[in-house]
Write a protein that holds these residues in place. Structure first.
Motif, PDB file in Angstrom:
ATOM      1  N   CYS A   1      55.333 -91.685  -3.491  1.00 40.85           N
ATOM      2  CA  CYS A   1      54.260 -92.559  -3.945  1.00 40.85           C
ATOM      3  C   CYS A   1      54.042 -93.610  -2.859  1.00 40.85           C
ATOM      4  CB  CYS A   1      54.609 -93.214  -5.288  1.00 40.85           C
ATOM      5  SG  CYS A   1      56.120 -94.204  -5.250  1.00 40.85           S
ATOM      6  N   PRO A   2      52.928 -94.342  -2.869  1.00 49.35           N
ATOM      7  CA  PRO A   2      52.677 -95.312  -1.804  1.00 49.35           C
ATOM      8  C   PRO A   2      53.786 -96.350  -1.641  1.00 49.35           C
ATOM      9  CG  PRO A   2      50.656 -94.883  -3.002  1.00 49.35           C
ATOM     10  CD  PRO A   2      51.750 -94.177  -3.760  1.00 49.35           C
ATOM     11  N   GLN A   3      54.360 -96.797  -2.765  1.00 56.50           N
ATOM     12  CA  GLN A   3      55.415 -97.821  -2.671  1.00 56.50           C
ATOM     13  C   GLN A   3      56.622 -97.314  -1.885  1.00 56.50           C
ATOM     14  OE1 GLN A   3      53.838 -96.871  -5.522  1.00 56.50           O
ATOM     15  NE2 GLN A   3      53.701 -98.560  -7.005  1.00 56.50           N
ATOM     16  N   ALA A   4      56.904 -95.999  -1.950  1.00 52.56           N
ATOM     17  CA  ALA A   4      58.030 -95.438  -1.201  1.00 52.56           C
ATOM     18  C   ALA A   4      57.796 -95.584   0.299  1.00 52.56           C
ATOM     19  CB  ALA A   4      58.231 -93.962  -1.563  1.00 52.56           C
ATOM     20  N   VAL A   5      56.546 -95.365   0.738  1.00 52.41           N
ATOM     21  CA  VAL A   5      56.205 -95.465   2.164  1.00 52.41           C
ATOM     22  C   VAL A   5      56.235 -96.928   2.607  1.00 52.41           C
ATOM     23  CG1 VAL A   5      54.465 -94.925   3.908  1.00 52.41           C
ATOM     24  CG2 VAL A   5      54.784 -93.391   1.946  1.00 52.41           C
ATOM     25  N   ILE A   6      55.661 -97.811   1.791  1.00 51.10           N
ATOM     26  CA  ILE A   6      55.632 -99.247   2.106  1.00 51.10           C
ATOM     27  C   ILE A   6      57.052 -99.793   2.203  1.00 51.10           C
ATOM     28  CG2 ILE A   6      54.978-101.514   1.179  1.00 51.10           C
ATOM     29  CD1 ILE A   6      52.597 -99.910  -0.233  1.00 51.10           C
ATOM     30  N   ALA A   7      57.894 -99.435   1.233  1.00 46.82           N
ATOM     31  CA  ALA A   7      59.276 -99.933   1.221  1.00 46.82           C
ATOM     32  C   ALA A   7      60.065 -99.399   2.411  1.00 46.82           C
ATOM     33  CB  ALA A   7      59.955 -99.548  -0.090  1.00 46.82           C
ATOM     34  N   TYR A   8      59.892 -98.123   2.717  1.00 48.43           N
ATOM     35  CA  TYR A   8      60.625 -97.484   3.814  1.00 48.43           C
ATOM     36  C   TYR A   8      60.362 -98.198   5.140  1.00 48.43           C
ATOM     37  CZ  TYR A   8      61.787 -93.629   7.098  1.00 48.43           C
ATOM     38  OH  TYR A   8      62.294 -92.854   8.115  1.00 48.43           O
TER      39      TYR A   8
ATOM     40  N   LEU B   1      74.605 -92.771  -8.974  1.00 52.06           N
ATOM     41  CA  LEU B   1      73.924 -93.930  -8.409  1.00 52.06           C
ATOM     42  C   LEU B   1      74.920 -95.046  -8.084  1.00 52.06           C
ATOM     43  CD1 LEU B   1      71.169 -95.093  -7.724  1.00 52.06           C
ATOM     44  CD2 LEU B   1      70.935 -95.795 -10.110  1.00 52.06           C
ATOM     45  N   GLU B   2      75.817 -95.278  -9.009  1.00 53.96           N
ATOM     46  CA  GLU B   2      76.833 -96.321  -8.805  1.00 53.96           C
ATOM     47  C   GLU B   2      77.645 -96.046  -7.542  1.00 53.96           C
ATOM     48  OE1 GLU B   2      80.612 -98.370 -11.200  1.00 53.96           O
ATOM     49  OE2 GLU B   2      79.887 -96.378 -11.776  1.00 53.96           O
ATOM     50  N   TYR B   3      78.043 -94.791  -7.355  1.00 54.14           N
ATOM     51  CA  TYR B   3      78.832 -94.445  -6.169  1.00 54.14           C
ATOM     52  C   TYR B   3      78.055 -94.747  -4.889  1.00 54.14           C
ATOM     53  CZ  TYR B   3      80.938 -91.792  -2.435  1.00 54.14           C
ATOM     54  OH  TYR B   3      81.475 -91.449  -1.213  1.00 54.14           O
ATOM     55  N   GLN B   4      76.800 -94.291  -4.815  1.00 56.38           N
ATOM     56  CA  GLN B   4      76.028 -94.463  -3.582  1.00 56.38           C
ATOM     57  C   GLN B   4      75.747 -95.926  -3.276  1.00 56.38           C
ATOM     58  OE1 GLN B   4      72.542 -92.164  -2.896  1.00 56.38           O
ATOM     59  NE2 GLN B   4      73.589 -90.206  -3.018  1.00 56.38           N
ATOM     60  N   LEU B   5      75.364 -96.678  -4.299  1.00 53.55           N
ATOM     61  CA  LEU B   5      75.035 -98.085  -4.060  1.00 53.55           C
ATOM     62  C   LEU B   5      76.273 -98.882  -3.665  1.00 53.55           C
ATOM     63  CD1 LEU B   5      72.431 -98.767  -6.905  1.00 53.55           C
ATOM     64  CD2 LEU B   5      72.026 -98.185  -4.525  1.00 53.55           C
ATOM     65  N   ASN B   6      77.390 -98.596  -4.309  1.00 56.56           N
ATOM     66  CA  ASN B   6      78.624 -99.299  -3.949  1.00 56.56           C
ATOM     67  C   ASN B   6      79.131 -98.880  -2.576  1.00 56.56           C
ATOM     68  OD1 ASN B   6      78.783-100.857  -6.251  1.00 56.56           O
ATOM     69  ND2 ASN B   6      80.034 -99.376  -7.375  1.00 56.56           N
ATOM     70  N   ASP B   7      79.073 -97.568  -2.300  1.00 55.80           N
ATOM     71  CA  ASP B   7      79.574 -97.070  -1.016  1.00 55.80           C
ATOM     72  C   ASP B   7      78.757 -97.622   0.149  1.00 55.80           C
ATOM     73  OD1 ASP B   7      81.378 -95.093   0.432  1.00 55.80           O
ATOM     74  OD2 ASP B   7      79.412 -94.364   1.072  1.00 55.80           O
ATOM     75  N   SER B   8      77.429 -97.680  -0.019  1.00 55.40           N
ATOM     76  CA  SER B   8      76.571 -98.163   1.069  1.00 55.40           C
ATOM     77  C   SER B   8      76.561 -99.682   1.167  1.00 55.40           C
ATOM     78  CB  SER B   8      75.130 -97.668   0.859  1.00 55.40           C
ATOM     79  OG  SER B   8      74.586 -98.226  -0.324  1.00 55.40           O
ATOM     80  N   GLY B   9      76.945-100.342   0.078  1.00 50.39           N
ATOM     81  CA  GLY B   9      76.909-101.808   0.076  1.00 50.39           C
ATOM     82  C   GLY B   9      75.507-102.356  -0.111  1.00 50.39           C
ATOM     83  N   ALA B  10      74.609-101.549  -0.691  1.00 45.07           N
ATOM     84  CA  ALA B  10      73.238-102.018  -0.926  1.00 45.07           C
ATOM     85  C   ALA B  10      73.239-103.141  -1.950  1.00 45.07           C
ATOM     86  CB  ALA B  10      72.371-100.858  -1.412  1.00 45.07           C
ATOM     87  N   ARG B  11      72.460-104.190  -1.665  1.00 39.83           N
ATOM     88  CA  ARG B  11      72.350-105.302  -2.613  1.00 39.83           C
ATOM     89  C   ARG B  11      70.967-105.374  -3.259  1.00 39.83           C
ATOM     90  NH1 ARG B  11      76.267-105.684  -4.565  1.00 39.83           N
ATOM     91  NH2 ARG B  11      75.654-107.650  -5.523  1.00 39.83           N
ATOM     92  N   VAL B  12      70.056-104.551  -2.739  1.00 31.69           N
ATOM     93  CA  VAL B  12      68.679-104.532  -3.241  1.00 31.69           C
ATOM     94  C   VAL B  12      68.268-103.080  -3.437  1.00 31.69           C
ATOM     95  CG1 VAL B  12      66.265-105.110  -2.721  1.00 31.69           C
ATOM     96  CG2 VAL B  12      68.103-106.647  -1.974  1.00 31.69           C
ATOM     97  N   ILE B  13      67.514-102.822  -4.508  1.00 29.69           N
ATOM     98  CA  ILE B  13      66.966-101.472  -4.715  1.00 29.69           C
ATOM     99  C   ILE B  13      65.496-101.585  -5.091  1.00 29.69           C
ATOM    100  CG2 ILE B  13      67.571-101.339  -7.183  1.00 29.69           C
ATOM    101  CD1 ILE B  13      68.243 -98.344  -6.704  1.00 29.69           C
ATOM    102  N   VAL B  14      64.704-100.640  -4.610  1.00 28.70           N
ATOM    103  CA  VAL B  14      63.304-100.515  -5.016  1.00 28.70           C
ATOM    104  C   VAL B  14      63.228 -99.271  -5.888  1.00 28.70           C
ATOM    105  CG1 VAL B  14      60.913-100.363  -4.255  1.00 28.70           C
ATOM    106  CG2 VAL B  14      62.619-101.414  -2.755  1.00 28.70           C
ATOM    107  N   THR B  15      62.753 -99.427  -7.119  1.00 29.45           N
ATOM    108  CA  THR B  15      62.747 -98.282  -8.027  1.00 29.45           C
ATOM    109  C   THR B  15      61.564 -98.364  -8.986  1.00 29.45           C
ATOM    110  OG1 THR B  15      64.179 -96.916  -9.431  1.00 29.45           O
ATOM    111  CG2 THR B  15      64.225 -99.294  -9.829  1.00 29.45           C
ATOM    112  N   LEU B  16      61.407 -97.340  -9.809  1.00 27.01           N
ATOM    113  CA  LEU B  16      60.328 -97.301 -10.795  1.00 27.01           C
ATOM    114  C   LEU B  16      60.706 -98.060 -12.056  1.00 27.01           C
ATOM    115  CD1 LEU B  16      59.086 -93.580 -10.739  1.00 27.01           C
ATOM    116  CD2 LEU B  16      57.872 -95.576  -9.863  1.00 27.01           C
ATOM    117  N   ASP B  17      59.689 -98.514 -12.783  1.00 23.60           N
ATOM    118  CA  ASP B  17      59.934 -99.228 -14.039  1.00 23.60           C
ATOM    119  C   ASP B  17      60.754 -98.385 -15.020  1.00 23.60           C
ATOM    120  OD1 ASP B  17      57.823 -97.439 -14.325  1.00 23.60           O
ATOM    121  OD2 ASP B  17      56.493 -98.819 -15.386  1.00 23.60           O
ATOM    122  N   ILE B  18      60.500 -97.070 -15.051  1.00 26.56           N
ATOM    123  CA  ILE B  18      61.200 -96.214 -16.019  1.00 26.56           C
ATOM    124  C   ILE B  18      62.667 -95.992 -15.641  1.00 26.56           C
ATOM    125  CG2 ILE B  18      59.146 -95.008 -16.848  1.00 26.56           C
ATOM    126  CD1 ILE B  18      59.844 -92.698 -14.970  1.00 26.56           C
TER     127      ILE B  18
END
Length: 561
Positions: A83-90, A112-129
C-alpha cells in the motif's frame, strides 16, 4: 575459480562488471522525483500518487520520525501489505539513516514478539486492524510508538467512503484508541513538514535493512543488508532487464514488499527507473487478472504459484494479458509446463531466476531474450561469482557433479544480526554457502536440485523433490504439486505427493502412479498420494513444504500414542 563459462552467454548489452554508485538507497527516489516528477509512482486501487507527491510525503514521514526521536541506526518495523504507506515508510526510514525491519502482516503475536525484540525495534508502522495484535505481542516490552495506517486514507472518492462501510459489514472494522504512543500515520504526515533530508551514511557498512529469513527450523535469523548490497542488486537487475524503459514501465506489484524478492525486483527496481507500481495488497486471482487487463502492466515478477493460478483460471482467456513483456519467477522452482503455458497465453517472457534473502536476493537468472535453458536457474548476474562446492571444505566439485551452491558478489549480506556463529557457518572468505544443492553444466548454466534439508533419502538413495514435481506437473489435471519425505519403517523415508487437482478434474491415483513410473526410476516414484483443495503458502506464494512435513510428524506422533 578463474573460468566463468557463463560469460559467453551474456547478451552484448549486459556488462560482466559494473561500477556501482556509492549511494544511499533512498537516492533512487530522490533522482526519480527530480527526473519524472509528474510520472505516476503508485497506483493503489485507482488512487494515484506522482513521484513529486511521493517524495513530499516521504520527507514528511522522515521528519516526523526525527521529531519522535528516531535516530540514525535505530530500527523501525514496517508491518504492512503493499500500500502507499508501506512505500512512504520504507523510504522515510532510509532517508534518516534508520534501519528498516520488514515484517509479515500475517505474523501471530509470538512470531512478531521475537522479531521486534531481536531487532531492537522501538517503532512499528502497521494497519489499524493489526494494532491489537502488536500490543499483545509486546505486552512485556512495549514499543515507544505504534504508527497506524488505514487503507481508506490512501483511497480516492468514493472508495475512501465505502471502504469503512464494507469493513463494518465484513466484521473487520476496528476502533483504534489513539494516544501519545499510538499515533495516526495520516495525522503524522499532516503535522510534519516536507523539508528535504538525507542522512550522511557509510554505504558499504551501514545497514538499510534487517530482513528475517523464513526460518524452516527454530526462529528466523535477521539478515543484515547494507545500502551497498541493495543498491548493487537493484542495478544488477536493471542491467539484466536491459530493454526496460525508464519512466515508462508499469510493474504489477503482487509480490509483497516485505519479502526481499518483492522489495528488490519491484519496489527498489521500479522506483530506481521512475516507473509505476500497481499495488496489490494481496494476491487474489480475480483482482490480479482485472488489474492486468485494465492497468496494462509490462513487468510482473512473481512466484510459480501465481502463474499456476493464472494459467488454470477458467476464464483466463477473457482477460487481455498481452501487455506483459517480462516476468521473473523466484521463491521456488518454475515447472516447465507452467512457463510454456504462461508464455503462450501472454506472449511475454517468463524466466526462472534464483536468489536468497542473504544475497539481497538475486544472484542468477536466465536470459530474457537470449539463450536460456529449461529447468535451469540461469547464469550468474554481473559481478557475481558462483561455484558448486563440497560444503565442508569449499572445494569445487567436478563439472556436472552435485554439490552446494556458493555465491560471491556485492549483493551478499554483511551477516546475521547478533548471530556471529551462524554467520561463520555460511560466510567463508566472502563466499556465501546457500544451503541449496545444485550443479553447473559446461555452458555455465546452474541447476538447483533442492535445499539440502529437503532431500529425501529413501533406502540410501538421494531423491530431489524438484525432479519428481516436474513430472507431476506434466500430468493432465494437476494444478499444483509438491513432494516431501515422510517416515517409512523400512526405507527410512518414502516419497509422498501432495496434489491440488484443477477445477473439475478427477484424478486417479493408480493412473498418476503409472505415469510417474514411466518417467522416473522406481525409487523416485511417490508411494503415497494426497489430494487437497490447497497447499499451505507464504504471502509471497512459496509452498511451505516444512508445514506438510510437520503435519505428517504430528500424525505419526498421534498414531504412536
Amino acid at each position: 575459480m578463474n573460468a566463468k563459462p557463463w560469460l559467453q552467454h551474456y547478451p552484448a548489452e549486459v556488462p560482466p562488471t559494473y561500477d556501482y554508485p556509492q549511494q544511499h538507497l533512498a537516492q533512487f527516489l530522490l533522482d526519480s522525483a527530480q527526473q519524472y516528477p509528474e510520472q505516476i509512482a503508485l497506483d493503489f486501487m485507482g488512487a494515484t500518487t506522482t513521484y513529486r507527491a511521493l517524495l513530499d510525503k516521504t520527507y514528511r514521514f522522515a521528519n516526523a520520525l526525527r521529531n519522535l526521536g528516531v535516530q540514525q541506526g535505530d530500527r523501525v518495523a514496517i508491518m504492512l501489505p503493499n500500500c502507499p504507506q508501506a512505500v512512504i515508510a520504507y523510504y522515510g526510514v532510509l532517508l534518516i539513516g534508520g534501519v528498516v525491519v520488514m515484517t509479515n502482516p500475517l505474523y501471530m503475536p509470538r512470531e512478531l514478539e521475537y522479531q521486534l525484540n531481536d531487532s531492537g525495534a522501538r517503532v512499528i508502522v502497521t494497519l489499524d486492524i493489526l494494532v491489537d495484535r502488536v500490543n499483545k505481542a509486546m505486552e512485556q516490552h512495549p514499543l515507544d510508538y505504534i504508527l497506524v495506517a488505514r487503507v481508506q486514507d490512501e483511497l480516492s472518492f468514493p472508495k475512501n467512503m465505502l471502504y469503512p462501510l464494507k469493513a463494518r459489514k465484513d466484521g473487520t472494522a476496528v476502533k483504534v484508541n489513539y494516544n501519545e504512543q499510538i499515533v495516526s500515520f495520516k495525522e503524522l504526515l499532516k503535522n510534519s513538514q516536507p523539508v528535504p533530508y538525507l542522512a550522511p551514511i557509510d554505504v558499504e557498512n551501514e545497514l538499510a535493512l534487517i530482513q528475517y529469513t523464513g526460518g524452516t527450523t527454530g526462529f528466523a535469523k535477521g539478515v543484515m543488508l547494507t545500502h551497498r548490497n541493495l543498491v548493487a542488486n537493484t542495478i544488477q537487475t536493471q542491467l539484466w532487464f536491459y530493454r526496460s524503459q525508464a519512466g515508462k514501465e508499469t510493474y504489477l506489484a503482487a509480490l509483497p514488499f516485505f519479502h526481499v524478492f518483492g522489495m528488490t525486483v519491484l519496489l527498489n527496481q521500479a522506483v530506481s527507473l521512475g516507473c509505476t507500481l500497481t499495488l496489490m495488497p494481496r494476491f487474489e486471482i480475480e483482482q490480479v487478472l482485472k488489474a492486468i487487463d485494465r492497468k496494462r502492466p509490462t513487468v510482473f515478477p512473481g512466484a510459480p504459484t501465481m502463474y499456476v493460478a493464472i494459467i488454470n483460471h477458467p476464464d483466463v482467456r477473457s482477460y487481455d494479458l498481452s501487455s506483459i513483456q517480462v516476468c521473473i519467477s523466484g521463491a521456488a522452482s518454475l515447472p516447465q509446463e507452467v512457463q510454456t503455458r504462461f508464455e503462450q497465453l501472454s506472449g511475454g517472457k517468463l524466466i526462472e531466476g534464483y536468489g536468497l534473502t542473504e544475497a539481497s536476493p538475486v544472484t542468477h537468472a536466465n536470459n530474457i531474450w537470449e539463450k536460456r535453458k529449461t529447468g535451469s536457474i540461469g547464469i550468474p548476474f554481473p559481478d557475481t561469482e558462483a561455484m558448486i562446492v563440497k560444503p565442508d571444505t569449499l572445494e569445487e566439485v567436478p563439472l556436472g557433479e552435485i554439490g552446494e551452491l556458493a555465491v560471491k558478489g556485492p549483493q551478499v549480506m554483511k551477516g546475521y544480526w547478533n548471530k556471529p556463529e551462524e554467520t561463520y557457518k555460511c560466510l567463508r572468505d566472502g563466499w556465501l554457502l546457500t544451503g541449496d544443492l545444485g550443479k553447473m553444466d559446461e555452458d555455465g548454466f546452474f541447476y538447483i536440485l533442492d535445499r539440502r534439508k529437503d532431500i529425501i533419502i529413501a533406502g540410501g538413495y538421494n531423491i530431489y523433490p524438484r525432479e519428481v514435481e516436474e513430472i507431476l506437473f506434466e500430468y493432465p489435471g494437476v494444478e499444483e504439486a509438491i513432494v516431501a519425505g515422510i517416515y517409512d519403517p523400512y526405507r527410512g523415508e518414502t516419497v509422498k505427493a501432495y496434489i491440488v487437482p484443477m477445477s473439475g478434474a478427477r484424478l486417479d491415483e493408480a493412473e498418476l502412479k503409472k505415469f510417474c513410473k514411466e518417467r522416473l526410476a522406481a525409487y523416485k516414484v511417490p508411494k503415497v498420494y494426497e489430494f487437497r483443495d490447497s497447499l499451505p503458502k507464504t504471502m509471497a506464494g512459496k509452498v511451505l513444504r516444512r508445514r506438510l512435513i510437520e503435519e505428517e510428524q504430528s500424525k505419526l506422533n498421534n498414531d504412536q500414542k
